[in-house]
Design a protein around this motif. Structure first.
Motif, PDB file in Angstrom:
ATOM      1  N   PRO A 109     105.619 -36.130 -16.400  1.00  0.00           N
ATOM      2  CA  PRO A 109     105.052 -35.770 -17.704  1.00  0.00           C
ATOM      3  C   PRO A 109     105.598 -36.555 -18.893  1.00  0.00           C
ATOM      4  CG  PRO A 109     106.178 -33.890 -16.701  1.00  0.00           C
ATOM      5  CD  PRO A 109     106.149 -34.975 -15.685  1.00  0.00           C
ATOM      6  N   LYS A 115     103.175 -38.774 -21.233  1.00  0.00           N
ATOM      7  CA  LYS A 115     103.073 -38.590 -22.693  1.00  0.00           C
ATOM      8  C   LYS A 115     103.388 -39.898 -23.406  1.00  0.00           C
ATOM      9  CE  LYS A 115     101.535 -34.837 -23.971  1.00  0.00           C
ATOM     10  NZ  LYS A 115     100.282 -34.864 -24.638  1.00  0.00           N
ATOM     11  N   GLN A 154     100.444 -41.965 -23.213  1.00  0.00           N
ATOM     12  CA  GLN A 154      99.352 -41.496 -24.084  1.00  0.00           C
ATOM     13  C   GLN A 154      99.639 -41.862 -25.534  1.00  0.00           C
ATOM     14  OE1 GLN A 154      99.250 -37.350 -23.018  1.00  0.00           O
ATOM     15  NE2 GLN A 154      97.625 -37.675 -21.524  1.00  0.00           N
ATOM     16  N   GLN A 170      95.759 -39.170 -17.468  1.00  0.00           N
ATOM     17  CA  GLN A 170      95.400 -37.748 -17.509  1.00  0.00           C
ATOM     18  C   GLN A 170      96.663 -36.931 -17.294  1.00  0.00           C
ATOM     19  OE1 GLN A 170      92.303 -36.281 -17.646  1.00  0.00           O
ATOM     20  NE2 GLN A 170      91.437 -38.294 -18.101  1.00  0.00           N
ATOM     21  N   ASP A 171      96.825 -35.864 -18.055  1.00  0.00           N
ATOM     22  CA  ASP A 171      97.979 -35.038 -17.706  1.00  0.00           C
ATOM     23  C   ASP A 171      97.538 -33.649 -17.223  1.00  0.00           C
ATOM     24  OD1 ASP A 171      97.354 -33.955 -20.097  1.00  0.00           O
ATOM     25  OD2 ASP A 171      99.391 -33.949 -20.896  1.00  0.00           O
ATOM     26  N   GLN A 172      96.483 -33.670 -16.422  1.00  0.00           N
ATOM     27  CA  GLN A 172      96.048 -32.417 -15.802  1.00  0.00           C
ATOM     28  C   GLN A 172      97.029 -32.091 -14.675  1.00  0.00           C
ATOM     29  OE1 GLN A 172      93.609 -30.445 -16.830  1.00  0.00           O
ATOM     30  NE2 GLN A 172      93.354 -31.871 -18.510  1.00  0.00           N
ATOM     31  N   ALA A 219      92.744 -24.257 -19.763  1.00  0.00           N
ATOM     32  CA  ALA A 219      93.186 -25.647 -19.552  1.00  0.00           C
ATOM     33  C   ALA A 219      94.673 -25.629 -19.211  1.00  0.00           C
ATOM     34  CB  ALA A 219      92.967 -26.461 -20.824  1.00  0.00           C
ATOM     35  N   ALA A 227      97.805 -28.437 -19.093  1.00  0.00           N
ATOM     36  CA  ALA A 227      98.298 -29.811 -19.263  1.00  0.00           C
ATOM     37  C   ALA A 227      99.806 -29.817 -19.030  1.00  0.00           C
ATOM     38  CB  ALA A 227      97.941 -30.314 -20.649  1.00  0.00           C
ATOM     39  N   SER A 228     100.425 -30.993 -19.155  1.00  0.00           N
ATOM     40  CA  SER A 228     101.835 -31.067 -18.767  1.00  0.00           C
ATOM     41  C   SER A 228     102.763 -30.349 -19.742  1.00  0.00           C
ATOM     42  CB  SER A 228     102.265 -32.521 -18.606  1.00  0.00           C
ATOM     43  OG  SER A 228     101.960 -33.221 -19.769  1.00  0.00           O
ATOM     44  N   GLN A 260      99.770 -24.650 -21.347  1.00  0.00           N
ATOM     45  CA  GLN A 260      98.469 -24.226 -20.833  1.00  0.00           C
ATOM     46  C   GLN A 260      97.874 -23.177 -21.754  1.00  0.00           C
ATOM     47  OE1 GLN A 260      99.406 -23.362 -16.782  1.00  0.00           O
ATOM     48  NE2 GLN A 260      99.114 -21.162 -17.021  1.00  0.00           N
ATOM     49  N   LYS A 307      98.282 -20.565 -26.466  1.00  0.00           N
ATOM     50  CA  LYS A 307      98.755 -21.816 -25.875  1.00  0.00           C
ATOM     51  C   LYS A 307     100.241 -21.611 -25.575  1.00  0.00           C
ATOM     52  CE  LYS A 307      98.704 -26.681 -27.271  1.00  0.00           C
ATOM     53  NZ  LYS A 307      98.050 -27.625 -28.157  1.00  0.00           N
ATOM     54  N   ASP A 356      92.892 -28.677 -31.291  1.00  0.00           N
ATOM     55  CA  ASP A 356      94.069 -29.473 -30.932  1.00  0.00           C
ATOM     56  C   ASP A 356      94.616 -30.321 -32.092  1.00  0.00           C
ATOM     57  OD1 ASP A 356      96.090 -30.687 -29.627  1.00  0.00           O
ATOM     58  OD2 ASP A 356      94.878 -31.739 -28.152  1.00  0.00           O
TER      59      ASP A 356
END
Ligand SMILES: Nc1ncnc2c1ncn2[C@@H]1O[C@H](COP(=O)(O)OP(=O)(O)OP(=O)(O)O)[C@@H](O)[C@H]1O
Length: 560
Positions: free
Chosen positions: A64, A68, A71, A92-94, A128, A130-131, A134, A149, A299
């Motif tokens: 992660p 990041k 990204q 993608q950080d799914q 959703a 993410a790293s 969620q 969140k 976001d």
């Protein structure tokens, strides 16, 4: 660096070698430092991929923090060539969602109360994951529909520990990489550190949302979710639930498309030219279409800020591009940027002219702004002109926005819509009579100022104006002499310490001040310290100054 960090460095070196970056880690002496001898095979997938793709695969495999980092780097078209930006934008950080108990535990720990005392209901399946966090749909005790969140437990600590490793690697890189410049590896890590900690602090996101809410209060076509302060903290953020369809998934009539595109564009220009606060990541997943052709923004972890002078420069820059005035584009970019040494402004200008000629052949409506911005940023990289990160973030946001507008309503002439905003902004600064003959004249004012002078002279004036002017006296031999003097000073200092310890040891053995039974403790410490310092002198003598510097640019050229 503690043992755990060393293990992580080792793991990074192995994964880097697997993705074909072994030559760099070898060159940097990392492999020798870690005491590894066996070779790591480059994976078959990496053998076929380009360097940019392998870099993306490497970051993705490293977890992660590195995802990041990638990204964030993908927003820095001023730092990396376009092909890297394109690859990194695909990161993608799914990740797999964390179990509900952990979500509950994080809420309890962060808000100081058990979940049933705070929420009437939390949907077990996240919207959703993410790293970093969620998102779950929930209902408050007063019956309001919200989203919560929740930060992943332990993610902040994991990122901090990776940052320690990254900082050590950056220092090592600085010691062994030939190229130095405005972008030092430690500088990049410091910037990343700041950016990721801003994202990790939801209080920061909540305050961004409040600022957006205030700015958009009079713009009914754009909805911003309300923050539930009492249900928010550094690690939990509760927002009003907004019911809408992601813009990428919405089924829309042609008429609606045009209205939505106009709203989107109006909202963006107002953020840029009026508020000076813009959404840093306006991708289609962060935009919802609501009933009545309204839009919602989601976001707010990454936002950009523009001061008034920055807004004006931006307008000037857009106008200079629109007028194909390569001289002004070069000068404006040079003025806002930081060059690590005097850039070749004449060469920069000529390259810009070629790009503008290529991209602005006929009408403004046909301009491919995305490629144009990318090519201009690539040029800044080539001439080592550092564009402030707010502009870099802005260019990424505009590219993303332009992509959405093109798929929503391709007929829209973005520049035509932009001109009234630009005019409004300039009208605040310039005498309206000057603007009566159109914006062109205002632009020509600074353009003529720029063209009257020979390039070298006007560049010096620009340097003076932007505080970049300095006189550097430099001779190659001085650099070497400087290095040798520094080495000699270090050896002399360590040698003196060693001698001091020897004398001290003799005194300690003679006077026996610290005795443990018959063992002279202080004497033994003295022997050990003298040996250590002498060892250091020898090691420095044998290996000092022999570290081979690696040239990353040469390596990249070779691999292309
Ligand atoms: N106020 C809201 N109302 C409805 N859905 C929301 C809201 N906020 C977030 N979501 C949903 O949760 C998803 C993730 O939210 P958000 O982008 O804020 O989280 P994130 O962890 O920053 O994700 P990423 O960084 O991947 O974009 C959104 O794409 C959307 O589907």
């Amino acid at each position: 660096m503690i043992l755990q960090d060393l293990n992580r460095v080792r793991q990074i070196a192995v994964i880097a070698a697997k993705h074909g970056f072994g030559e760099l880690t070898d060159g940097a002496g990392l492999w020798r430092m870690l005491g590894r001898k066996e070779k790591v095979e480059v994976s078959p997938e990496a053998q076929r991929a380009s360097t940019a793709r392998r870099f993306r695969m490497l970051l993705s495999d490293l977890g992660p923090t590195f995802v990041k980092l990638g990204q964030i780097l993908s927003t820095r078209g001023d730092l990396l060539p376009a092909e890297y930006i394109e690859e990194l934008a695909m990161l993608q950080d799914q990740v797999d969602p964390i179990p509900l108990e952990q979500v509950y535990a994080q809420i309890r720990e962060s808000l100081g109360r058990d979940v049933p005392e705070l929420f009437a209901k939390i949907e077990p399946v996240p919207l959703a994951a993410a790293s970093i966090a969620q998102v779950h749909r929930a209902v408050t005790l007063t019956g309001d529909e919200v989203v919560v969140k929740v930060q992943r437990p332990g993610i902040s600590e994991r990122i901090d520990s990776d940052l320690t490793v990254l900082r050590s690697l950056a220092r090592l890189l600085e010691a062994v990489v030939e190229e130095t410049g405005v972008y030092t590896p430690t500088g990049i890590i410091d910037e990343f550190d700041r950016a990721i900690h801003e994202e990790l602090d939801f209080i920061n996101e909540a305050s961004n949302i409040r600022a957006f809410l205030a700015n958009h209060a009079e713009r009914p076509y754009l909805k911003i979710p309300r923050v539930y302060e009492e249900l928010s903290s550094r690690r939990v953020l509760t927002l009003e639930f907004i019911s809408g369809v992601k813009i990428s998934q919405a089924q829309l009539e042609q008429a609606d498309r045009e209205v939505l595109a106009r709203h989107l564009l109006d909202g963006s220009f107002r953020q840029l030219f009026e508020d000076g606060l813009f959404h840093g990541d306006p991708h289609p997943g962060n935009l919802l279409v609501l009933e009545g052709n309204r839009l919602a923004l989601l976001d707010f972890g990454v936002v950009g800020r523009l001061t008034k002078p920055m807004q004006e420069t931006l307008v000037m820059l857009c106008l200079a591009v629109a007028l194909k005035d390569s001289d002004s584009v070069a000068r404006l970019l040079y003025r806002v940027g930081v060059a690590d040494s005097r850039a070749n402004l004449a060469g920069f200008r000529n390259d810009i002219e070629a790009i503008l000629g290529q991209h602005l052949p006929t009408t403004l409506g046909e301009v491919d702004a995305q490629t144009l911005v990318r090519d201009l940023l690539d040029l800044a990289v080539k001439y080592r002109i550092r564009i402030p990160k707010e502009y870099a973030l802005l260019s990424r946001a505009s590219i993303s926005m332009e992509g959405m507008l093109r798929s929503l309503y391709p007929e829209m002439n973005i520049l035509e819509v932009a001109l009234p905003y630009a005019k409004e902004l300039l009208a605040g600064r310039y005498d309206p009579s000057q603007l009566q003959g159109g914006l062109m004249r205002t632009l020509l004012r600074f353009q003529s100022l720029a063209t009257d002078l020979p390039t070298q002279l006007s560049q010096i004036l620009l340097d003076l104006e932007s505080g970049k002017f300095s006189v550097t006296v430099r001779a190659e031999q001085f650099d070497r002499l400087n290095e040798n003097l520094r080495s000699a000073a270090v050896i002399a200092f360590v040698g003196l310490c060693a001698c001091g310890f020897i004398v001290g040891t003799f005194i300690a053995f003679a006077q026996k001040p610290w005795m443990y039974g018959n063992t002279p403790v202080l004497g033994i410490i003295g022997v050990a310290m003298s040996a250590a310092f002498f060892g250091a002198v020898f090691t420095w003598y044998l290996f000092g100054g022999r570290i081979r510097k690696v040239s990353v640019s040469r390596w990249l050229k070779k691999r292309k």
